[in-house]
Enzyme design. Structure first.
Site: not given
Ligand code: GTP
Length: 368
Positions: A243, A251, A256, A260, A286
Site C-alpha cells: 500500500d 494527490n 490527481h 495516477d 493504492e
Molecule cells: N490519483 C488516484 N488516487 C486514487 C485512486 N484511487 C484511490 N485514490 C486515492 O487514494 C487515497 C487513499 O488514501 P488513504 O486511504 O487515506 O491512504 P493514504 O493517504 O495512502 O494513507 P496511508 O495508507 O495510511 O499511508 C484517497 O485519497 C483516494 O482518493 C486512483 O485511481 N487515482
C-alpha cells in the site's frame, strides 16, 4: 450472404483488420459464382476460366491472409503472391496454350488446397492451448482442403481429354461436399471471431484499466487456482500486500493525474522486478497484492524487502516534478493447511496496518 455477415461481424466486433479480409474473401467468392452464372456471355473459354480460377484462388488466399493477420504469424506475402502466380500461370498454360483438361481443372484447386492447409495450420498453432472454436475452425479447414483435393484429383484423373464420367463424379463432389464444407468453414470462423471477442471481454472485466494489472476480481479468480497448483508442486506460496504511503497527500500536493502516474509507474517497476508467472493485482485505490511462489520460504519473503527498497530509492517523475514514493508491505505465508486466499488477504492487510503503525516504508511478516 456470408460476405454481408462477415462485413457486419467486422463492423460490430471491434473492426479488426483480419475480419475485413474474411469479408473480402467471401465477397470475391460471391462474384465468382455470379460470373459462373454468366458463363455463356464469355466467348472465349480460356478467358472465362482464367478469370474464375483466379477469383477462386484470390478468395482462398485472402482468407488465409486474414488468419495470418489474426494469429500474427510471420509468413511472407511472397508466399501468397508466389502461390497465386504459380496457380494462374499453370491454369492459363493448360487452358489456353497447351490444353490439358485434367490439369486445367485441377491446377488452381491444388493451390486452394495448399492455402486451406496453411489456414488450418495457422489457426491451430496460434495458441499453445487452442480454444474449442480454433480447433473446430482448424479441423473444418482441413476437411475443406481434403474435399477440394478429392475433387482436384478426380479432375486430374481425366488426363488430356475431358471425360464425361469423371466430370459427373467431379460434379457430385463439387455440388455436395464442397458447399457443406464451405458453409461449415464460415460458421466456424464466425464462432472463432465471437470467441475472440468473448475472451477480450473477459480479460477486460479482469483488468484494471489504469495500471493494466489484474483487478480484484481477476486476481481472486486466478490466484486461488494458482495457490492449489503451487501446493501440489510443494512450493512455498506467499502473498505480498502493499500500500503506497500517504497517497492522499500525493494527490493533494501534486494533483490527481500525478497520483495516477505514481500508481502506473510503481506498478510497472514492481512488475519488472517480479517473475513473469507471479500474479499482481490491484485491490482498489493504492492497494496491491502479489502472489508469488519460490523454492524457499525466505526467498519469497525477501522479494517484499527488495520491492520496498526499489520503490523508496527512486522518486516517480510526473512532468517536471519528482515525487518521492514509499510503500508499506505485509507478507503472509499461505500454507497448504490454510489455502484460502480471502483469509491470506485479511492477514496480509493486518500486517500492512502494523507496518503503517510502525512508521510506514517497511515490511511486516505474518504467519497464517
Ligand atoms: N490519483 C488516484 N488516487 C486514487 C485512486 N484511487 C484511490 N485514490 C486515492 O487514494 C487515497 C487513499 O488514501 P488513504 O486511504 O487515506 O491512504 P493514504 O493517504 O495512502 O494513507 P496511508 O495508507 O495510511 O499511508 C484517497 O485519497 C483516494 O482518493 C486512483 O485511481 N487515482
Amino acid at each position: 450472404m456470408l460476405a454481408v455477415i462477415f462485413f457486419m461481424a467486422w463492423h460490430s466486433m471491434g473492426k479488426q483488420r483480419f475480419a475485413l479480409f474474411f469479408f473480402a474473401s467471401f465477397a470475391i467468392s460471391a462474384v465468382m459464382w455470379a460470373i459462373n452464372l454468366a458463363k455463356p456471355i464469355f466467348g472465349q473459354v480460356s478467358f472465362y476460366w482464367s478469370l474464375v480460377t483466379s477469383l477462386s484462388m484470390i478468395a482462398v488466399l485472402l482468407g488465409t491472409w486474414g488468419h495470418k493477420l489474426r494469429a500474427n504469424t510471420r509468413l511472407s506475402p511472397y508466399v501468397f503472391i508466389g502461390l497465386f502466380i504459380i496457380g494462374f500461370s499453370g491454369t492459363f498454360y493448360f487452358s489456353a496454350i497447351d490444353r490439358h483438361a485434367g490439369l486445367m481443372m485441377s491446377w488452381y484447386l491444388y493451390v486452394d488446397v495448399i492455402s486451406l492447409l496453411l489456414s488450418s495450420w495457422i489457426i491451430y498453432r496460434h495458441r499453445v492451448k487452442p480454444r474449442p472454436a480454433e480447433i473446430g475452425a482448424a479441423v473444418i479447414h482441413l476437411i475443406f482442403a481434403i474435399c477440394l483435393a478429392v475433387a482436384a484429383s478426380i479432375a486430374l484423373a481425366q488426363g488430356r481429354q475431358f471425360d464425361p464420367e469423371l466430370i459427373a463424379l467431379y460434379s457430385i463432389v463439387n455440388f455436395t461436399a464442397l458447399p457443406a464444407a464451405y458453409v461449415g468453414m464460415s460458421v466456424f470462423v464466425l464462432y472463432m471471431l465471437a470467441s475472440d471477442l468473448a475472451e477480450d471481454m473477459k480479460s477486460l472485466a479482469m483488468t484494471d484499466p489504469l495500471t493494466l494489472c489484474l483487478n480484484r476480481r481477476g486476481f481472486f479468480e486466478q490466484a486461488q487456482q494458482q495457490i492449489y497448483q503451487y501446493h501440489q508442486r510443494n512450493q512455498h506460496v506467499c502473498l505480498i500486500y502493499w500500500d503506497i504511503d500517504k497517497f492522499k497527500s500525493i494527490n493533494d500536493n501534486y494533483g490527481h493525474s500525478a497520483g495516477d502516474t505514481v500508481l502506473i509507474t510503481t506498478t510497472r517497476r514492481v512488475q519488472r522486478h517480479i517473475k513473469r508467472h507471479d500474479l499482481i493485482g490491484r485491490l482498489g485505490g493504492e492497494e496491491f497484492v502479489i502472489l508469488i511462489a519460490r523454492a524457499e520460504y525466505r526467498d519469497a519473503v525477501n522479494v517484499a524487502e527488495r520491492l520496498r527498497v526499489l520503490l523508496a530509492k527512486r522518486p516517480v517523475k510526473s512532468g517536471k516534478v519528482k515525487i518521492p514514493v514509499t510503500a508499506s508491505f505485509g507478507v503472509v505465508d499461505i500454507p497448504p493447511s490454510s489455502p484460502e486466499l480471502e483469509n491470506a488477504i485479511n492477514l496480509a492487510d493486518k500486517a500492512v496496518y502494523l507496518a503503517k503503525e510502525q512508521g510506514r516504508n517497511q515490511v511486516v511478516f505474518s504467519q497464517a
